[in-house]
Structures are given as structure tokens and as C-alpha cells.
Write a protein that holds these residues in place. Structure first.
Motif, PDB file in Angstrom:
ATOM      1  N   PRO A 288       0.835  -1.210   0.000  1.00 40.78           N
ATOM      2  CA  PRO A 288       0.000   0.000   0.000  1.00 40.78           C
ATOM      3  C   PRO A 288       0.869   1.259   0.000  1.00 40.78           C
ATOM      4  O   PRO A 288       2.029   1.242   0.400  1.00 40.78           O
ATOM      5  CB  PRO A 288      -0.808  -0.130   1.295  1.00 40.78           C
ATOM      6  CG  PRO A 288      -0.029  -1.044   2.151  1.00 40.78           C
ATOM      7  CD  PRO A 288       0.717  -1.954   1.239  1.00 40.78           C
ATOM      8  N   LEU A 289       0.264   2.344  -0.451  1.00 43.65           N
ATOM      9  CA  LEU A 289       0.964   3.627  -0.446  1.00 43.65           C
ATOM     10  C   LEU A 289       1.121   4.125   0.983  1.00 43.65           C
ATOM     11  O   LEU A 289       0.309   3.807   1.855  1.00 43.65           O
ATOM     12  CB  LEU A 289       0.174   4.659  -1.251  1.00 43.65           C
ATOM     13  CG  LEU A 289      -0.011   4.381  -2.743  1.00 43.65           C
ATOM     14  CD1 LEU A 289      -0.867   5.472  -3.361  1.00 43.65           C
ATOM     15  CD2 LEU A 289       1.308   4.274  -3.444  1.00 43.65           C
ATOM     16  N   ASP A 290       2.155   4.924   1.202  1.00 40.48           N
ATOM     17  CA  ASP A 290       2.285   5.516   2.536  1.00 40.48           C
ATOM     18  C   ASP A 290       1.277   6.658   2.670  1.00 40.48           C
ATOM     19  O   ASP A 290       0.657   7.096   1.705  1.00 40.48           O
ATOM     20  CB  ASP A 290       3.728   5.968   2.815  1.00 40.48           C
ATOM     21  CG  ASP A 290       4.211   7.043   1.860  1.00 40.48           C
ATOM     22  OD1 ASP A 290       3.392   7.558   1.082  1.00 40.48           O
ATOM     23  OD2 ASP A 290       5.416   7.374   1.897  1.00 40.48           O
ATOM     24  N   ALA A 291       1.100   7.167   3.873  1.00 33.78           N
ATOM     25  CA  ALA A 291       0.056   8.157   4.168  1.00 33.78           C
ATOM     26  C   ALA A 291       0.258   9.448   3.392  1.00 33.78           C
ATOM     27  O   ALA A 291      -0.712  10.071   2.929  1.00 33.78           O
ATOM     28  CB  ALA A 291       0.016   8.435   5.665  1.00 33.78           C
ATOM     29  N   ALA A 292       1.509   9.878   3.202  1.00 35.29           N
ATOM     30  CA  ALA A 292       1.766  11.129   2.488  1.00 35.29           C
ATOM     31  C   ALA A 292       1.361  11.017   1.023  1.00 35.29           C
ATOM     32  O   ALA A 292       0.730  11.931   0.465  1.00 35.29           O
ATOM     33  CB  ALA A 292       3.249  11.494   2.611  1.00 35.29           C
ATOM     34  N   GLN A 293       1.710   9.893   0.373  1.00 30.93           N
ATOM     35  CA  GLN A 293       1.339   9.714  -1.024  1.00 30.93           C
ATOM     36  C   GLN A 293      -0.174   9.591  -1.184  1.00 30.93           C
ATOM     37  O   GLN A 293      -0.752  10.133  -2.133  1.00 30.93           O
ATOM     38  CB  GLN A 293       2.010   8.455  -1.586  1.00 30.93           C
ATOM     39  CG  GLN A 293       3.494   8.592  -1.807  1.00 30.93           C
ATOM     40  CD  GLN A 293       4.111   7.289  -2.296  1.00 30.93           C
ATOM     41  OE1 GLN A 293       3.709   6.219  -1.854  1.00 30.93           O
ATOM     42  NE2 GLN A 293       5.088   7.408  -3.182  1.00 30.93           N
ATOM     43  N   GLU A 294      -0.818   8.887  -0.264  1.00 33.24           N
ATOM     44  CA  GLU A 294      -2.279   8.732  -0.309  1.00 33.24           C
ATOM     45  C   GLU A 294      -2.962  10.087  -0.145  1.00 33.24           C
ATOM     46  O   GLU A 294      -3.932  10.404  -0.839  1.00 33.24           O
ATOM     47  CB  GLU A 294      -2.725   7.750   0.770  1.00 33.24           C
ATOM     48  CG  GLU A 294      -4.167   7.322   0.683  1.00 33.24           C
ATOM     49  CD  GLU A 294      -4.465   6.398  -0.481  1.00 33.24           C
ATOM     50  OE1 GLU A 294      -5.546   6.571  -1.081  1.00 33.24           O
ATOM     51  OE2 GLU A 294      -3.670   5.514  -0.785  1.00 33.24           O
ATOM     52  N   ALA A 295      -2.462  10.929   0.779  1.00 30.26           N
ATOM     53  CA  ALA A 295      -3.038  12.264   1.011  1.00 30.26           C
ATOM     54  C   ALA A 295      -2.851  13.146  -0.221  1.00 30.26           C
ATOM     55  O   ALA A 295      -3.763  13.881  -0.618  1.00 30.26           O
ATOM     56  CB  ALA A 295      -2.402  12.904   2.235  1.00 30.26           C
ATOM     57  N   LYS A 296      -1.666  13.106  -0.859  1.00 32.77           N
ATOM     58  CA  LYS A 296      -1.415  13.915  -2.054  1.00 32.77           C
ATOM     59  C   LYS A 296      -2.329  13.481  -3.197  1.00 32.77           C
ATOM     60  O   LYS A 296      -2.882  14.318  -3.914  1.00 32.77           O
ATOM     61  CB  LYS A 296       0.045  13.798  -2.476  1.00 32.77           C
ATOM     62  CG  LYS A 296       0.387  14.683  -3.668  1.00 32.77           C
ATOM     63  CD  LYS A 296       1.855  14.641  -3.966  1.00 32.77           C
ATOM     64  CE  LYS A 296       2.260  15.523  -5.126  1.00 32.77           C
ATOM     65  NZ  LYS A 296       1.360  15.725  -6.178  1.00 32.77           N
ATOM     66  N   LEU A 297      -2.517  12.182  -3.356  1.00 36.57           N
ATOM     67  CA  LEU A 297      -3.400  11.673  -4.401  1.00 36.57           C
ATOM     68  C   LEU A 297      -4.840  12.111  -4.150  1.00 36.57           C
ATOM     69  O   LEU A 297      -5.539  12.535  -5.082  1.00 36.57           O
ATOM     70  CB  LEU A 297      -3.304  10.145  -4.469  1.00 36.57           C
ATOM     71  CG  LEU A 297      -4.101   9.438  -5.550  1.00 36.57           C
ATOM     72  CD1 LEU A 297      -3.652   9.879  -6.935  1.00 36.57           C
ATOM     73  CD2 LEU A 297      -3.967   7.936  -5.418  1.00 36.57           C
ATOM     74  N   ALA A 298      -5.297  12.031  -2.900  1.00 40.13           N
ATOM     75  CA  ALA A 298      -6.659  12.455  -2.564  1.00 40.13           C
ATOM     76  C   ALA A 298      -6.822  13.954  -2.799  1.00 40.13           C
ATOM     77  O   ALA A 298      -7.877  14.411  -3.272  1.00 40.13           O
ATOM     78  CB  ALA A 298      -6.974  12.095  -1.118  1.00 40.13           C
TER      79      ALA A 298
ATOM     80  N   ARG B 157      -2.916   5.039  -7.660  1.00 42.75           N
ATOM     81  CA  ARG B 157      -2.220   4.133  -6.726  1.00 42.75           C
ATOM     82  C   ARG B 157      -1.308   3.183  -7.486  1.00 42.75           C
ATOM     83  O   ARG B 157      -0.185   2.905  -7.071  1.00 42.75           O
ATOM     84  CB  ARG B 157      -3.234   3.354  -5.910  1.00 42.75           C
ATOM     85  CG  ARG B 157      -3.934   4.178  -4.857  1.00 42.75           C
ATOM     86  CD  ARG B 157      -4.879   3.332  -4.029  1.00 42.75           C
ATOM     87  NE  ARG B 157      -5.626   4.171  -3.117  1.00 42.75           N
ATOM     88  CZ  ARG B 157      -6.957   4.271  -3.097  1.00 42.75           C
ATOM     89  NH1 ARG B 157      -7.683   3.539  -3.934  1.00 42.75           N
ATOM     90  NH2 ARG B 157      -7.559   5.077  -2.245  1.00 42.75           N
ATOM     91  N   GLY B 158      -1.800   2.666  -8.623  1.00 47.24           N
ATOM     92  CA  GLY B 158      -0.973   1.749  -9.417  1.00 47.24           C
ATOM     93  C   GLY B 158       0.262   2.409  -9.971  1.00 47.24           C
ATOM     94  O   GLY B 158       1.353   1.839  -9.967  1.00 47.24           O
ATOM     95  N   VAL B 159       0.121   3.673 -10.422  1.00 48.05           N
ATOM     96  CA  VAL B 159       1.271   4.382 -10.964  1.00 48.05           C
ATOM     97  C   VAL B 159       2.263   4.710  -9.875  1.00 48.05           C
ATOM     98  O   VAL B 159       3.488   4.574 -10.038  1.00 48.05           O
ATOM     99  CB  VAL B 159       0.804   5.680 -11.688  1.00 48.05           C
ATOM    100  CG1 VAL B 159       1.962   6.573 -12.034  1.00 48.05           C
ATOM    101  CG2 VAL B 159       0.025   5.299 -12.936  1.00 48.05           C
ATOM    102  N   LEU B 160       1.784   5.140  -8.705  1.00 50.38           N
ATOM    103  CA  LEU B 160       2.697   5.524  -7.627  1.00 50.38           C
ATOM    104  C   LEU B 160       3.396   4.320  -6.988  1.00 50.38           C
ATOM    105  O   LEU B 160       4.463   4.466  -6.384  1.00 50.38           O
ATOM    106  CB  LEU B 160       1.939   6.307  -6.554  1.00 50.38           C
ATOM    107  CG  LEU B 160       1.479   7.706  -6.973  1.00 50.38           C
ATOM    108  CD1 LEU B 160       0.580   8.331  -5.902  1.00 50.38           C
ATOM    109  CD2 LEU B 160       2.658   8.610  -7.282  1.00 50.38           C
ATOM    110  N   ARG B 161       2.827   3.117  -7.115  1.00 50.09           N
ATOM    111  CA  ARG B 161       3.459   1.914  -6.539  1.00 50.09           C
ATOM    112  C   ARG B 161       4.657   1.462  -7.340  1.00 50.09           C
ATOM    113  O   ARG B 161       5.568   0.841  -6.802  1.00 50.09           O
ATOM    114  CB  ARG B 161       2.454   0.769  -6.500  1.00 50.09           C
ATOM    115  CG  ARG B 161       1.533   0.813  -5.333  1.00 50.09           C
ATOM    116  CD  ARG B 161       0.730  -0.479  -5.262  1.00 50.09           C
ATOM    117  NE  ARG B 161      -0.319  -0.326  -4.292  1.00 50.09           N
ATOM    118  CZ  ARG B 161      -1.617  -0.381  -4.557  1.00 50.09           C
ATOM    119  NH1 ARG B 161      -2.029  -0.588  -5.783  1.00 50.09           N
ATOM    120  NH2 ARG B 161      -2.495  -0.212  -3.610  1.00 50.09           N
TER     121      ARG B 161
END
Length: 180
Positions: free
Chosen positions: A143-153, A173-177
Motif C-alpha cells: 500500500p501507499l504511505d500516508a503522504a502519497q495517499e493524502a497527495k493523491l486524494a 495508486r498503481g502508478v505511484l506503486r
């Protein structure tokens, strides 16, 4: 002329002397009745192509299983030679042809001595299920870390809620992983 009914003592005596029908027994369980027949068929005809398909990778090995799949097991008539038809992906047929004796030996080890005498090779595309089964276990996505998830949202905050937003989140999420 009316017939006279027996007294209770006479009825008990009559019933004790006369034999009644035995109670009906229920039929035997179908599995118990069929097990003997199935054992006889298994001894006579052996395991079929279903057993080969299910365990093909174990029988011939992972390298050969990537390029082949069993199609049909044909029993010979009147004790004639039986044959196994396998489908081979494209140009690998020449390589598989050279390994035919090894494949026959492995199949006969699984099915029993001299179960298959001939190997028939047919070129053609393999089924997608067979390819995915030979690919091995799937890797679990991290899974993405919290910072990447927040930026994506935050980047998708302007998008209206619905299927499109969910698809964009999954794509992001797929691209950032993926490692860069």
C-alpha cells in the motif's frame, strides 16, 4: 351373511400365528453402491485427462508446462496403443518433439506403466487459464504511505464522486506503486 369379528384374545392369537410382511428397508446409499463400480472402472481405464490437466505442471515440470497443455487422452481399441494429444504454443513444437520420450516417461509414471504409448503434438494457442496457473503466485501489492495517499486524494478532490473518481484513484495508486 355377516361375518363375525374376532374377540381381542382371538385377534392376538391370529396375529401371533400369521406371518406379516417385513418392514421395507431403505435403499442403500448411492455412494456405497457405486464405489465398487468406480474402483473397477478406475482399474480398467485408469485416470483420465482431467487428472493430467490438474497436475500437468507437476508431471512435466514448469518449463515444459509453460509451453504445453494436455488436450485429449485416447485409449487404443482392443488393447492397441493409447495416445496423448498435447497442444504446444507456436515454435516450441520442435523442442517438445525432441523431449517426447521424456514427457511420455513422466506421464506413464503418473498414470501407470504403459498407459500412453504415443504422443501427438498439435500447434495452437494455449488456454489463458493454463498460462496464469503456470505463472506462479501473485505478488501482494504494497500500500501507499500516508503522504502519497493524502497527495493523491488532494489532487482528485475537484473530481466529482462516482465510478470515475474511484477509477482515477486506482490508477493513481498503481502508478505511484511502480518503482521509477
Amino acid at each position: 351373511m355377516r361375518r363375525r369379528l374376532p374377540s381381542p384374545d382371538e385377534a392376538i392369537r391370529i396375529l401371533a400365528e400369521k406371518r406379516t410382511r417385513p418392514p421395507r428397508r431403505p435403499p442403500p446409499v448411492a455412494g456405497k453402491a457405486l464405489s465398487r463400480t468406480l474402483r473397477e472402472f478406475d482399474a480398467k481405464y485408469g485416470q483420465g485427462p482431467g487428472a493430467l490437466t490438474a497436475r500437468w505442471r507437476e508431471i512435466v515440470g514448469p518449463e515444459i508446462a509453460k509451453r504445453t497443455e494436455p488436450v485429449k487422452l485416447t485409449r487404443g481399441r482392443n488393447g492397441g496403443p493409447s495416445s496423448l494429444e498435447i497442444r504446444v504454443a507456436g515454435p516450441a513444437a520442435a523442442i517438445i518433439q525432441h523431449q517426447a520420450h521424456e514427457i511420455l516417461a513422466r506421464v506413464n509414471l503418473f498414470l501407470g506403466a504403459d498407459a500412453v504409448q504415443k504422443l501427438r503434438i498439435v500447434q495452437g494457442p494455449l488456454r489463458p487459464q493454463a498460462e496464469s496457473a503456470t505463472a506462479g503466485p501473485r505478488k501482494r501489492l504494497v500500500p501507499l504511505d500516508a503522504a502519497q495517499e493524502a497527495k493523491l486524494a488532494a489532487d482528485l478532490a475537484e473530481a466529482p464522486d462516482g465510478k470515475l473518481k474511484q477509477a482515477l484513484l486506482a490508477l493513481g495508486r498503481g502508478v505511484l506503486r511502480k518503482p521509477r
